[in-house]
Design an enzyme around this catalytic site. Structure first.
Site, PDB file in Angstrom:
ATOM      1  CE1 TYR A 178      -3.709  -2.272  -0.186  1.00  0.00           C
ATOM      2  CE2 TYR A 178      -2.893  -3.285   1.530  1.00  0.00           C
ATOM      3  CZ  TYR A 178      -3.635  -3.410   0.502  1.00  0.00           C
ATOM      4  OH  TYR A 178      -4.468  -4.613   0.309  1.00  0.00           O
ATOM      5  N   GLY A 319      -3.807 -14.794  12.059  1.00  0.00           N
ATOM      6  CA  GLY A 319      -5.164 -14.282  11.123  1.00  0.00           C
ATOM      7  C   GLY A 319      -6.153 -15.040  11.053  1.00  0.00           C
ATOM      8  NE  ARG A 320      -4.802 -17.557   5.977  1.00  0.00           N
ATOM      9  CZ  ARG A 320      -3.876 -17.731   5.144  1.00  0.00           C
ATOM     10  NH1 ARG A 320      -4.485 -18.141   3.871  1.00  0.00           N
ATOM     11  NH2 ARG A 320      -2.637 -17.565   5.328  1.00  0.00           N
TER      12      ARG A 320
HETATM   13  C1  8OZ Z   1      -7.239  -8.552   2.135  1.00  0.00           C
HETATM   14  C2  8OZ Z   1      -8.255  -7.741   1.214  1.00  0.00           C
HETATM   15  C3  8OZ Z   1      -8.098  -6.457   1.306  1.00  0.00           C
HETATM   16  C4  8OZ Z   1      -7.268  -5.471   1.803  1.00  0.00           C
HETATM   17  C5  8OZ Z   1      -3.854  -6.140   3.545  1.00  0.00           C
HETATM   18  C6  8OZ Z   1      -5.665  -4.635   4.032  1.00  0.00           C
HETATM   19  O1  8OZ Z   1      -3.468  -6.906   2.750  1.00  0.00           O
HETATM   20  C7  8OZ Z   1      -5.140  -5.784   3.244  1.00  0.00           C
HETATM   21  C8  8OZ Z   1      -6.403  -6.372   2.569  1.00  0.00           C
HETATM   22  C9  8OZ Z   1      -6.257  -7.732   2.642  1.00  0.00           C
HETATM   23  O2  8OZ Z   1      -2.994  -5.508   4.399  1.00  0.00           O
END
Ligand code: 8OZ
Length: 362
Positions: A178, A319-320
């Site tokens: 990101y 996580g999951r």
């Molecule tokens: C899965 C779907 C959309 C966004 C990340 C915030 O990968 C996410 C994300 C994960 O950090």
């Protein structure tokens, strides 16, 4: 010997155990506002030592997927309050992940159909989820240097909102390709000037954000998440020298007194040793960082126990397994079987596959 189930103080936050719930995007907000169902969901998972609430956009321009929550408006702050209250009432601790997607977005999600913003105007070869389903991401507009102070101010304001909403702190999302990672990597950032070129320049925005957030709410309530080897199927190629870039970042974060550093080892949601990726010495980064070290990425119960017992990590984020097991801490402690994950209910929808996973019976 220290175990996964022992308490730990991380900065200003006291955790009952060393098991964290990783930040998990679930797309159950309405118009960027958290819903009551989210309070139930997080409250159910409050026996985690630390919950890291899902990635939440710091401004309208920071959104990249449908129905993710925000943490920038009074309405959002008020709607997060039942979430933090539910977790605190059950004795838990909860921080929120501060998110700007950068170029991983689509104009239909942004104010007045704007182009996403990034370090670059090169489009990512990937898709996002909008009201029309999965679509290719939109071409971004490279931010001007003179726009970056405003962006840092947005992170600062979001951190203030998080504290007002009752969170124990924030995690700066500098992972998963990101915005902040779009500045960090030389495979994406082709800028000249103070935010491009050298490693120090590419890391400048992240470090300014962490500094601003720390000033606003305290470094002891601020964590950072990194993912040196994540490419998301090649949509964000690795830096030409991940060890140098992320080593520099950790070295710069080390003296700040942060609550924790959260390291995704390997490809997010994929192999911990991705094929074709360079060897990466996570232990060297850990040695350079005096605060709590959190690891994540598909660790098993045995991996988690071993990481804390051997000292390679202070905290393990799952996580999951936390999606399908609200009482994951108890199950890990008792070595009880885990509920199966309903993968078709991960993103969007209602209570099904969200708040209806069963607890162990006594
Ligand atoms: C899965 C779907 C959309 C966004 C990340 C915030 O990968 C996410 C994300 C994960 O950090």
């Amino acid at each position: 010997m220290t175990t996964l189930f022992d308490p730990i103080q991380i900065g200003d936050i006291a955790l009952a155990n060393r098991i964290a719930m990783a930040p998990l995007t679930r797309n159950r907000a309405t118009n960027s506002v958290p819903t009551p169902m989210m309070a139930e969901y997080y409250g159910q998972r409050a026996t985690a030592g630390l919950i890291i609430a899902e990635a939440s956009q710091i401004s309208p321009m920071a959104q990249g997927y449908l129905d993710t929550p925000g943490i920038y408006s009074p309405e959002q702050v008020a709607a997060w309050r039942p979430v933090t209250d539910a977790v605190h009432a059950a004795g838990g601790r909860i921080v929120i992940q501060l998110w700007h997607v950068g170029r991983i977005s689509h104009s239909s999600l942004l104010p007045e159909g704007a182009a996403p913003v990034s370090s670059t105007n090169q489009v990512a070869n990937t898709q996002t989820y909008t009201r029309d389903g999965f679509v290719p991401v939109s071409a971004p507009r490279a931010l001007r240097d003179d726009e970056l102070p405003g962006l840092v101010a947005d992170y600062r304001q979001a951190a203030r909102c998080a504290i007002e909403a009752g969170f124990d702190g924030v995690e700066v999302h500098a992972a998963n390709t990101y915005l902040l990672e779009q500045f960090l990597r030389d495979s994406i950032n082709e800028r000249s000037g103070p935010y491009g070129g050298s490693i120090a320049n590419r890391a400048r925005l992240l470090l300014e954000v962490v500094q601003a957030v720390s000033e606003e709410i305290g470094a002891g309530r601020t964590g950072v998440r990194l993912s040196p080897l994540t490419t998301f199927g090649g949509s964000a190629p690795l830096d030409s020298n991940p060890q140098a870039v992320y080593g520099y970042v950790v070295e710069q974060l080390a003296p700040l007194g942060l609550a924790y550093l959260h390291m995704i080892e390997g490809e997010t949601g994929g192999p911990r040793k991705p094929e074709g990726a360079p060897a990466f010495d996570y232990a060297a980064l850990r040695r350079a960082f005096p605060g709590a070290w959190m690891v994540n990425n598909g660790l098993s119960r045995a991996d988690g126990l071993d990481a804390v017992a051997s000292g390679t990590a202070d905290i393990v984020a799952y996580g999951r397994p936390f999606i399908s097991n609200p009482d994951l801490v108890r199950r890990l402690k008792e070595d009880a079987p885990l509920n199966a994950l309903r993968a078709d209910k991960l993103y969007g929808g209602g209570a099904e596959g969200y708040t209806d996973y069963p607890f162990l019976k006594d």
